[in-house]
Motif scaffolding. Sequence first.
Motif, PDB file in Angstrom:
ATOM      1  N   VAL A 118       0.837  -1.196   0.000  1.00 44.08           N
ATOM      2  CA  VAL A 118       0.000   0.000   0.000  1.00 44.08           C
ATOM      3  C   VAL A 118       0.869   1.241   0.000  1.00 44.08           C
ATOM      4  O   VAL A 118       0.636   2.178  -0.761  1.00 44.08           O
ATOM      5  N   PHE A 119       1.904   1.304   0.863  1.00 44.50           N
ATOM      6  CA  PHE A 119       2.776   2.472   0.865  1.00 44.50           C
ATOM      7  C   PHE A 119       4.178   2.185   0.392  1.00 44.50           C
ATOM      8  O   PHE A 119       5.114   2.924   0.678  1.00 44.50           O
ATOM      9  N   TYR A 120       4.354   1.129  -0.320  1.00 46.11           N
ATOM     10  CA  TYR A 120       5.610   0.879  -1.036  1.00 46.11           C
ATOM     11  C   TYR A 120       5.268   0.107  -2.295  1.00 46.11           C
ATOM     12  O   TYR A 120       4.214  -0.526  -2.391  1.00 46.11           O
ATOM     13  N   MET A 121       6.148   0.183  -3.282  1.00 47.11           N
ATOM     14  CA  MET A 121       5.878  -0.491  -4.551  1.00 47.11           C
ATOM     15  C   MET A 121       6.222  -1.974  -4.449  1.00 47.11           C
ATOM     16  O   MET A 121       7.162  -2.363  -3.752  1.00 47.11           O
ATOM     17  N   ALA A 122       5.464  -2.782  -5.154  1.00 43.67           N
ATOM     18  CA  ALA A 122       5.643  -4.230  -5.102  1.00 43.67           C
ATOM     19  C   ALA A 122       7.013  -4.653  -5.618  1.00 43.67           C
ATOM     20  O   ALA A 122       7.547  -5.673  -5.193  1.00 43.67           O
ATOM     21  N   ASN A 123       7.594  -3.858  -6.528  1.00 45.03           N
ATOM     22  CA  ASN A 123       8.897  -4.243  -7.088  1.00 45.03           C
ATOM     23  C   ASN A 123      10.050  -4.044  -6.109  1.00 45.03           C
ATOM     24  O   ASN A 123      11.185  -4.408  -6.408  1.00 45.03           O
ATOM     25  N   THR A 124       9.754  -3.463  -4.931  1.00 41.97           N
ATOM     26  CA  THR A 124      10.801  -3.330  -3.911  1.00 41.97           C
ATOM     27  C   THR A 124      10.886  -4.567  -3.021  1.00 41.97           C
ATOM     28  O   THR A 124      11.807  -4.683  -2.220  1.00 41.97           O
ATOM     29  N   ILE A 125       9.925  -5.474  -3.145  1.00 45.65           N
ATOM     30  CA  ILE A 125       9.953  -6.723  -2.377  1.00 45.65           C
ATOM     31  C   ILE A 125      11.027  -7.631  -2.952  1.00 45.65           C
ATOM     32  O   ILE A 125      11.105  -7.804  -4.172  1.00 45.65           O
ATOM     33  N   PRO A 126      11.895  -8.216  -2.119  1.00 45.78           N
ATOM     34  CA  PRO A 126      12.947  -9.102  -2.625  1.00 45.78           C
ATOM     35  C   PRO A 126      12.365 -10.216  -3.490  1.00 45.78           C
ATOM     36  O   PRO A 126      11.296 -10.757  -3.185  1.00 45.78           O
TER      37      PRO A 126
END
Length: 259
Positions: A187-195
């Motif tokens: 919600v408050f970060y982009m999904a592409n930042t998930i390892p």
Amino acid sequence: MIRNLRELYQYRGLLLSLTQRELKARYRNSVLGFLWTFLNPTLQMVVYSLLFTVYMRQKIESYTYFVFVGLLPWIWFSTSLLAGASSISDRRDLLTKVRFPAQVLPATIIATNLINYLLSLPLMVLLGVFQGRYPTWHIVAFPVVLLTQLCVTMALVYLVSALNVTFRDLQQIIGNLLTMWFFVTPVFYMANTIPPEFHTLLVLGNPMAVMTTSYQAIFYEHRLPDPGPLALWMAISLVLLWVATNIFERRREEFAEFV
């Protein structure tokens, strides 16, 4: 599942009446009344935006709008699931009536929060326009995402509402699970930042992550959402809805006794 949907249609007048009553009762005797429909998500957006732009800075353009796009569907989902868990166990006054259609009660909770969500969308669009992000033709995909989230929400609400009748701790467990679920949903970060090693579990395996990223694609990134994850969760939600309604039907005769 078909029988449940058919009965919901049959009792659509009752569903509408209970939804209207729920909407009126939600903010009864409050000074601002129905304005809380807009103020609640707005205040949450302001808090999270301050947190992640001032204290834990996120390098995301138009961050306030980005958060709002993901926050609104999450509020619809989480409030429906939490309130829906007790929608049967808290309504002894209705369930003890002869032949009262119990399946209307969880549907009322979902419909009420869906209306709140839809009424908040113009505010989201205005915020986007203010920040230079105008709606594009990609909003044609919005009903598909909305329908998918509706099926997921209905399946889970029917399941937990039936189980909570005899296992009252479930409502408290769901409240804590939703807190954790919120922070693993982008919600408050982009999904592409998930390892990458956690992407399958936290994005593809998380229906609300798929819904959130789909809404972000439509309203924030101005593109069509990825069809694969949406199709996957539409199929899963239909299976879950079939299982949940079957469990609900089998336990329905016991509701009046246990509540």
